[in-house]
Design a protein around this motif. Structure first.
Motif, PDB file in Angstrom:
ATOM      1  N   GLU A 253      21.692 -19.651 -16.680  1.00  0.00           N
ATOM      2  CA  GLU A 253      22.174 -18.394 -17.264  1.00  0.00           C
ATOM      3  C   GLU A 253      21.002 -17.521 -17.714  1.00  0.00           C
ATOM      4  O   GLU A 253      21.015 -16.306 -17.519  1.00  0.00           O
ATOM      5  CB  GLU A 253      23.111 -18.678 -18.432  1.00  0.00           C
ATOM      6  CG  GLU A 253      24.450 -19.225 -18.015  1.00  0.00           C
ATOM      7  CD  GLU A 253      25.314 -19.656 -19.190  1.00  0.00           C
ATOM      8  OE1 GLU A 253      24.979 -19.325 -20.350  1.00  0.00           O
ATOM      9  OE2 GLU A 253      26.329 -20.333 -18.942  1.00  0.00           O
ATOM     10  N   ARG A 254      19.977 -18.133 -18.309  1.00  0.00           N
ATOM     11  CA  ARG A 254      18.778 -17.377 -18.717  1.00  0.00           C
ATOM     12  C   ARG A 254      18.024 -16.858 -17.500  1.00  0.00           C
ATOM     13  O   ARG A 254      17.528 -15.728 -17.494  1.00  0.00           O
ATOM     14  CB  ARG A 254      17.852 -18.246 -19.571  1.00  0.00           C
ATOM     15  CG  ARG A 254      18.326 -18.458 -20.976  1.00  0.00           C
ATOM     16  CD  ARG A 254      17.248 -19.006 -21.919  1.00  0.00           C
ATOM     17  NE  ARG A 254      16.383 -20.022 -21.393  1.00  0.00           N
ATOM     18  CZ  ARG A 254      16.588 -21.335 -21.515  1.00  0.00           C
ATOM     19  NH1 ARG A 254      17.657 -21.795 -22.121  1.00  0.00           N
ATOM     20  NH2 ARG A 254      15.720 -22.196 -21.021  1.00  0.00           N
TER      21      ARG A 254
ATOM     22  N   GLU B  88      22.769 -25.691 -16.754  1.00  0.00           N
ATOM     23  CA  GLU B  88      23.603 -24.492 -16.647  1.00  0.00           C
ATOM     24  C   GLU B  88      23.153 -23.409 -17.626  1.00  0.00           C
ATOM     25  O   GLU B  88      23.142 -22.220 -17.287  1.00  0.00           O
ATOM     26  CB  GLU B  88      25.075 -24.850 -16.852  1.00  0.00           C
ATOM     27  CG  GLU B  88      25.634 -25.619 -15.665  1.00  0.00           C
ATOM     28  CD  GLU B  88      27.071 -26.069 -15.854  1.00  0.00           C
ATOM     29  OE1 GLU B  88      27.531 -26.192 -17.017  1.00  0.00           O
ATOM     30  OE2 GLU B  88      27.743 -26.301 -14.828  1.00  0.00           O
ATOM     31  N   ASN B  89      22.768 -23.801 -18.830  1.00  0.00           N
ATOM     32  CA  ASN B  89      22.257 -22.844 -19.810  1.00  0.00           C
ATOM     33  C   ASN B  89      20.965 -22.202 -19.319  1.00  0.00           C
ATOM     34  O   ASN B  89      20.767 -20.984 -19.428  1.00  0.00           O
ATOM     35  CB  ASN B  89      22.047 -23.534 -21.158  1.00  0.00           C
ATOM     36  CG  ASN B  89      21.618 -22.570 -22.235  1.00  0.00           C
ATOM     37  OD1 ASN B  89      22.144 -21.466 -22.338  1.00  0.00           O
ATOM     38  ND2 ASN B  89      20.664 -22.991 -23.050  1.00  0.00           N
ATOM     39  N   LEU B  90      20.075 -23.016 -18.754  1.00  0.00           N
ATOM     40  CA  LEU B  90      18.826 -22.487 -18.198  1.00  0.00           C
ATOM     41  C   LEU B  90      19.122 -21.506 -17.068  1.00  0.00           C
ATOM     42  O   LEU B  90      18.520 -20.434 -16.986  1.00  0.00           O
ATOM     43  CB  LEU B  90      17.932 -23.624 -17.701  1.00  0.00           C
ATOM     44  CG  LEU B  90      16.670 -23.218 -16.937  1.00  0.00           C
ATOM     45  CD1 LEU B  90      15.789 -22.285 -17.762  1.00  0.00           C
ATOM     46  CD2 LEU B  90      15.900 -24.460 -16.511  1.00  0.00           C
TER      47      LEU B  90
ATOM     48  N   ARG C  21      23.662 -31.628 -17.336  1.00  0.00           N
ATOM     49  CA  ARG C  21      24.412 -30.480 -16.824  1.00  0.00           C
ATOM     50  C   ARG C  21      24.461 -29.287 -17.777  1.00  0.00           C
ATOM     51  O   ARG C  21      24.156 -28.167 -17.362  1.00  0.00           O
ATOM     52  CB  ARG C  21      25.831 -30.911 -16.433  1.00  0.00           C
ATOM     53  CG  ARG C  21      26.620 -29.768 -15.832  1.00  0.00           C
ATOM     54  CD  ARG C  21      27.975 -30.176 -15.359  1.00  0.00           C
ATOM     55  NE  ARG C  21      28.605 -29.058 -14.690  1.00  0.00           N
ATOM     56  CZ  ARG C  21      29.553 -29.162 -13.800  1.00  0.00           C
ATOM     57  NH1 ARG C  21      29.999 -30.358 -13.462  1.00  0.00           N
ATOM     58  NH2 ARG C  21      30.066 -28.098 -13.241  1.00  0.00           N
ATOM     59  N   PRO C  22      24.818 -29.466 -19.064  1.00  0.00           N
ATOM     60  CA  PRO C  22      24.893 -28.278 -19.923  1.00  0.00           C
ATOM     61  C   PRO C  22      23.536 -27.585 -20.098  1.00  0.00           C
ATOM     62  O   PRO C  22      23.462 -26.357 -20.181  1.00  0.00           O
ATOM     63  CB  PRO C  22      25.418 -28.798 -21.265  1.00  0.00           C
ATOM     64  CG  PRO C  22      25.551 -30.270 -21.141  1.00  0.00           C
ATOM     65  CD  PRO C  22      25.239 -30.671 -19.737  1.00  0.00           C
ATOM     66  N   VAL C  23      22.468 -28.360 -20.108  1.00  0.00           N
ATOM     67  CA  VAL C  23      21.128 -27.792 -20.274  1.00  0.00           C
ATOM     68  C   VAL C  23      20.724 -27.020 -19.018  1.00  0.00           C
ATOM     69  O   VAL C  23      20.182 -25.912 -19.101  1.00  0.00           O
ATOM     70  CB  VAL C  23      20.103 -28.904 -20.606  1.00  0.00           C
ATOM     71  CG1 VAL C  23      18.703 -28.336 -20.716  1.00  0.00           C
ATOM     72  CG2 VAL C  23      20.493 -29.615 -21.888  1.00  0.00           C
TER      73      VAL C  23
ATOM     74  N   ARG D 280       9.624 -25.183 -22.988  1.00  0.00           N
ATOM     75  CA  ARG D 280      11.095 -25.305 -23.066  1.00  0.00           C
ATOM     76  C   ARG D 280      11.595 -26.480 -22.229  1.00  0.00           C
ATOM     77  O   ARG D 280      12.464 -27.232 -22.661  1.00  0.00           O
ATOM     78  CB  ARG D 280      11.757 -24.029 -22.556  1.00  0.00           C
ATOM     79  CG  ARG D 280      11.942 -22.990 -23.580  1.00  0.00           C
ATOM     80  CD  ARG D 280      12.933 -21.943 -23.066  1.00  0.00           C
ATOM     81  NE  ARG D 280      12.742 -20.744 -23.837  1.00  0.00           N
ATOM     82  CZ  ARG D 280      12.434 -19.560 -23.346  1.00  0.00           C
ATOM     83  NH1 ARG D 280      12.291 -19.399 -22.041  1.00  0.00           N
ATOM     84  NH2 ARG D 280      12.279 -18.531 -24.113  1.00  0.00           N
TER      85      ARG D 280
ATOM     86  N   ASP E   7      13.678 -29.724 -23.370  1.00  0.00           N
ATOM     87  CA  ASP E   7      15.066 -29.859 -22.922  1.00  0.00           C
ATOM     88  C   ASP E   7      15.278 -30.913 -21.842  1.00  0.00           C
ATOM     89  O   ASP E   7      16.409 -31.092 -21.374  1.00  0.00           O
ATOM     90  CB  ASP E   7      15.572 -28.507 -22.402  1.00  0.00           C
ATOM     91  CG  ASP E   7      15.631 -27.450 -23.489  1.00  0.00           C
ATOM     92  OD1 ASP E   7      15.646 -27.820 -24.686  1.00  0.00           O
ATOM     93  OD2 ASP E   7      15.671 -26.252 -23.147  1.00  0.00           O
TER      94      ASP E   7
END
Length: 138
Positions: free
Chosen positions: A63-64, A59-61, A55-57, A30, A34
């Motif tokens: 969250e997981r 922050e998404n990580l 940043r969005p990647v 992953r 990413d």
């Protein structure tokens, strides 16, 4: 814009070699896809990780990561924009092992962060390794 999050957490259970290897293999795939780099440490009780990328990647990580049942008590150490990556070639290969040779664990972490320009971050990771060692050998 590059972004970095550094956090620590407590393992909800001891991860054996197979569990740790599976976690790292999945995460490596992953992270390569990413564009995530950083450093991941596990001492048998706690995790310490720096993740960096867009940043969005990132922050998404994160969250997981927060939803992952392998850990709890997540503490945010750093969360913000950065000028450059400190770990440009890392994608989450197997982390240094906290095992019987505690000095080797500390030395491996020192080597892993030797090129990190941010002295505070370098000290954070080395301190993590030393505390793991002291907890085992009071």
């Amino acid at each position: 814009m590059l972004y970095r999050i550094i956090y620590s957490s407590r393992a909800t259970h001891f991860l054996n070699d197979d569990e740790l290897r599976a976690l790292c293999e999945t995460s490596t795939q992953r992270n390569l896809r990413d564009g995530i780099t950083g450093l991941f440490l596990y001492d048998g009780v706690r995790f310490l990780q720096a993740i960096e990328g867009a940043r969005p990647v990132v922050e998404n990580l994160m969250e997981r990561i927060v939803r992952n049942p392998n850990h709890s008590d997540i503490v945010d150490i750093f969360n913000g924009e950065i000028d450059r990556r400190e770990f440009p070639h890392w994608s989450m290969e197997e982390p240094p092992r906290y095992g019987e040779d505690l000095e080797q664990f500390v030395e491996q972490v020192k080597a892993d962060v030797s090129l990190v320009a941010d002295t505070h971050m370098r000290a954070q990771f080395i301190g993590f390794a030393r505390l793991a060692s002291k907890r085992r050998n009071p």
